[in-house]
Design an enzyme around this catalytic site. Sequence first.
Site, PDB file in Angstrom:
ATOM      1  CB  CYS A   7      -1.471   1.977   5.940  1.00  0.00           C
ATOM      2  SG  CYS A   7      -1.305   0.957   4.460  1.00  0.00           S
ATOM      3  CD  GLU A  47      -2.440   4.448   2.146  1.00  0.00           C
ATOM      4  OE1 GLU A  47      -3.574   4.854   1.857  1.00  0.00           O
ATOM      5  OE2 GLU A  47      -1.996   3.348   1.749  1.00  0.00           O
ATOM      6  CG  HIS A  84      -1.823  -1.106   1.380  1.00  0.00           C
ATOM      7  ND1 HIS A  84      -2.816  -1.119   2.328  1.00  0.00           N
ATOM      8  CD2 HIS A  84      -1.960  -2.268   0.681  1.00  0.00           C
ATOM      9  CE1 HIS A  84      -3.525  -2.223   2.222  1.00  0.00           C
ATOM     10  NE2 HIS A  84      -3.013  -2.950   1.230  1.00  0.00           N
ATOM     11  CB  CYS A 143      -5.993  -0.254   5.707  1.00  0.00           C
ATOM     12  SG  CYS A 143      -4.290  -0.849   5.544  1.00  0.00           S
TER      13      CYS A 143
END
Length: 154
Positions: A91, A60, A58, A88
């Site tokens: 992250c 992030e 991801h 999420c």
Amino acid sequence: MPDLDSLDHGKYVQRAIALAREAGERGDGPYGSILVRNDEIIMEETNRENTDDDLALHPELTLARRAERELSPEACKETVMYTSTEPCPMCAGGIAIAGLGAVVYSVSGKRAAEEFGGAPGVPCDEIFERKACDIDVVGGILEADGLALHRDFR
């Protein structure tokens, strides 16, 4: 801590959304993020879960890991993550460990779940609170644009 009132959130969220569009067009989930320090973009990333066959890629988390490695703890505290969608829990945990100063996002997990179905997950500010982190969170910036992006790749 960064002075969030002095930053042009719309400009930076627009860049995160543009990166998310690049990811979606490439076949990855439509997520993009940038790091801003002293009102300058210092790092940016797109989702690469499918491209690199790694479910943890991801944007992030990738940026949080880079920030923790490449910036001093003081610099991390002065850095804002702008992202196309609320981080999420995975992250958010990485952001907390890196010690970033703030997160600004377009679409919340709750709003995405309402719009597209699925579970909203745990809001990132709850993760930061559980980890006793002093990380400011601002959401809903250019939300209509963020939702439109997700609609384009559903």
